[in-house]
Design an enzyme around this catalytic site. Structure first.
Site, PDB file in Angstrom:
ATOM      1  N   ASP A  32       0.825  -1.210   0.000  1.00 21.80           N
ATOM      2  CA  ASP A  32       0.000   0.000   0.000  1.00 21.80           C
ATOM      3  C   ASP A  32       0.865   1.267   0.000  1.00 21.80           C
ATOM      4  O   ASP A  32       1.824   1.389   0.769  1.00 21.80           O
ATOM      5  CB  ASP A  32      -0.892   0.003   1.247  1.00 21.80           C
ATOM      6  N   ASP A  33       0.509   2.211  -0.872  1.00 24.59           N
ATOM      7  CA  ASP A  33       1.171   3.530  -0.894  1.00 24.59           C
ATOM      8  C   ASP A  33       2.662   3.448  -1.197  1.00 24.59           C
ATOM      9  O   ASP A  33       3.425   4.334  -0.804  1.00 24.59           O
ATOM     10  CB  ASP A  33       0.992   4.258   0.447  1.00 24.59           C
ATOM     11  N   CYS A  72      -6.615   4.516  -3.142  1.00 20.63           N
ATOM     12  CA  CYS A  72      -6.701   3.079  -2.848  1.00 20.63           C
ATOM     13  C   CYS A  72      -7.891   2.385  -3.505  1.00 20.63           C
ATOM     14  O   CYS A  72      -7.732   1.454  -4.292  1.00 20.63           O
ATOM     15  CB  CYS A  72      -6.758   2.863  -1.342  1.00 20.63           C
ATOM     16  N   HIS A 128      -9.916  -2.438  -1.114  1.00 18.81           N
ATOM     17  CA  HIS A 128      -9.743  -1.364  -0.144  1.00 18.81           C
ATOM     18  C   HIS A 128     -10.471  -1.676   1.169  1.00 18.81           C
ATOM     19  O   HIS A 128     -11.613  -2.147   1.167  1.00 18.81           O
ATOM     20  CB  HIS A 128     -10.279  -0.050  -0.717  1.00 18.81           C
ATOM     21  N   ASP A 308      -0.580  -0.055  -5.145  1.00 16.20           N
ATOM     22  CA  ASP A 308      -1.791   0.550  -5.703  1.00 16.20           C
ATOM     23  C   ASP A 308      -1.572   1.962  -6.246  1.00 16.20           C
ATOM     24  O   ASP A 308      -2.321   2.427  -7.094  1.00 16.20           O
ATOM     25  CB  ASP A 308      -2.950   0.524  -4.698  1.00 16.20           C
ATOM     26  N   HIS A 309      -0.567   2.673  -5.754  1.00 20.59           N
ATOM     27  CA  HIS A 309      -0.230   4.010  -6.261  1.00 20.59           C
ATOM     28  C   HIS A 309       1.027   4.484  -5.558  1.00 20.59           C
ATOM     29  O   HIS A 309       1.527   3.826  -4.638  1.00 20.59           O
ATOM     30  CB  HIS A 309      -1.368   5.019  -6.020  1.00 20.59           C
TER      31      HIS A 309
END
Length: 488
Positions: A32-33, A72, A128, A308-309
């Protein structure tokens, strides 16, 4: 005759067994992130991620991979349904797409694999939040492990940020790695592999860090001595040539602006915390990869690692995601295992949307004609294979970025634009959108803007921006043309 019949049946069962065994397993690891601060991606010169780097060395690294949305829920929904946010209207942290009538019957990647003989396992953050994990309502996975969690937390926040959101925090305090949510997620994945899951299996493992709060134990902070930490590039005047509408992408967020980090003396601490968390997660990825090897699955398992990003750590004056620049859209993407070239590195732009059709190809499954991504199998066999399609990122209706190997073009809902030459200006400092000599370049890039561009789906909330041609509205609040930009 009876004996012959038994022999025939036995041979048939044996052939079916062999056919089933020949299907590769899938280990699907989400972080994540996680921006490009990974050793093999070169996003930060000091980062230490030996396990992810080792996986890239024995597989193929996509060094120019981008998310479909810098948020997300919208990003993960896109990846797992195979559809763009502009197609579904899933632009915010809500809704869960199955609560939208027109989307409720979409077949997700784990469901499609199940339909084709796979047993599906999941732990941590894949969809998410709690989406996809409600036993009485959801049917995304056969077996569920622990949900994503922060784990051990200090008695009170370590950093008092302008927005007192409990998750927006960073630093270290006395605790153990074993107390962290991501350690428990990795442990469940390891236990699942040791218990010999039913094959072929799809094991999805979603790590929460380096999402805020960026808490890590002291051993990971010690990898990055405070007085040696290199800060990312930052120019106070960097956004002087970007449209005001670019601020609407992240008008009011829990994450603080760069201004707060500098005035409070917290910039270096945040950067160090993010790096420490990244190295900790790398260690947990290593635990799962080691179990895959120890249990004899490595040779017949496709491993995919993705985020995810990305995440800003002061660049462009912000922290967090919610932008259409490289720092927010570029992500790790690695494939390794059967059908994947060893030591491959593809520098052409690709999309997270491509993972779904790629796994279908690698597993030899029937095509799913409802997907909008393109299979990456040509690049997995030869990383230099030409790919004509750019990477496209969307953040709410009307706001899109087109990323080719050379250019990044951004078009906002009000028609304002940005254009960057990523070869000569990888930090996206000089907006070239007003250069008349590049009008043809903009026109060529604009041809890739999504033809379907839906507004936010019913029930949408959190990070939702709308624009009706006159008025911009951020999370239900009208932004007036003369409103000062918050926290600046």
């Amino acid at each position: 005759m009876i004996r012959l019949a038994f022999c025939a049946v036995g041979a048939l069962l044996l052939s079916i067994s062999f056919a089933k065994a020949e299907k590769p397993n899938i280990l699907f690891i989400a972080i994540d992130d996680q921006n490009d601060w990974i050793g093999c991606l070169g996003g930060h010169p000091q980062i230490q991620t030996p396990h992810i780097d080792g996986l890239a060395a024995r597989g193929t690294l996509f060094a120019n991979a981008h998310c479909q949305a810098p948020l997300c829920n919208s990003s993960r929904t896109s990846l797992l349904t195979g559809l763009r946010p502009s197609t579904t209207g899933i632009h915010g942290l809500a809704p869960w797409f199955r609560d939208v009538d027109s989307l409720s019957e979409l077949v997700t990647l784990p469901q499609y694999l199940r339909q084709n003989g796979y047993t599906t396992y999941s732990t941590g953050k894949i969809f998410h939040g709690g989406y996809g994990r409600r036993p009485k309502k959801d049917d995304e996975f056969d077996h569920l492990g622990p949900a994503a969690s922060v784990g051990a937390r200090p008695q009170q926040k370590l950093v008092e940020t302008p927005n007192p959101h409990p998750l927006v925090d960073w630093g270290t305090f006395p605790h153990n790695d074993e107390d962290k949510g991501d350690f428990k997620v990795a442990s469940w994945a390891v236990d699942t592999l040791q218990a010999k899951p039913q094959q072929p299996f799809f094991l999805s493992v979603g790590f929460f860090l380096p999402h805020v709060p960026c808490y890590a134990t002291q051993k990971w902070f010690d990898l990055y001595p405070e007085d040696e930490v290199q800060l990312p590039p930052f120019m106070p005047e960097d956004r002087d040539d970007t449209p005001r509408f670019s601020w609407y992408m992240h008008w009011k967020l829990p994450e603080p602006r760069q201004k707060f980090l500098m005035e409070s003396g917290e910039w270096r601490n945040l950067v160090r915390s993010y790096m420490a968390c990244t190295s900790f997660v790398d260690s947990q990825v290593g635990r799962v990869l080691a179990a895959l090897e120890e249990q004899g699955y490595a040779d017949n398992t496709i491993v995919v690692v993705w985020s995810d990003h990305g995440w800003h750590l002061g660049e462009k004056g912000i922290t967090g995601k919610n932008s259409l620049w490289d720092r927010s859209t570029r992500v790790p993407l690695i494939f390794a295992g059967p059908g994947v070239a060893i030591g491959g590195k593809c520098t052409q732009p690709v999309e997270l949307l491509d993972i779904y059709p790629t796994l279908i190809d690698l597993c030899g499954l029937p095509q799913n004609t409802n997907l909008e991504g393109l299979s990456l199998t040509p690049q997995l066999q030869n990383a230099a294979t030409k790919r004509d399609h750019p990477a496209i990122t969307t953040h709410n209706q009307g706001n899109h970025a087109i990323r080719t190997q050379r250019w990044r073009y951004i078009r906002y809902a009000d028609g304002s634009e940005e254009l960057y030459d990523m070869q000569s200006d990888p930090q996206e400092i000089n907006n070239l959108a007003g250069n008349a000599k590049l009008a043809d370049v903009k026109k060529e890039l604009a041809a890739w803007l999504p033809k379907v561009d839906l507004p936010a789906a019913p029930g949408s909330a959190h990070r939702i921006l709308s624009y009706d041609g006159e008025t911009a509205v951020w999370e239900g609040e009208v932004i007036r043309k003369d409103d000062p930009i918050p926290e600046l």
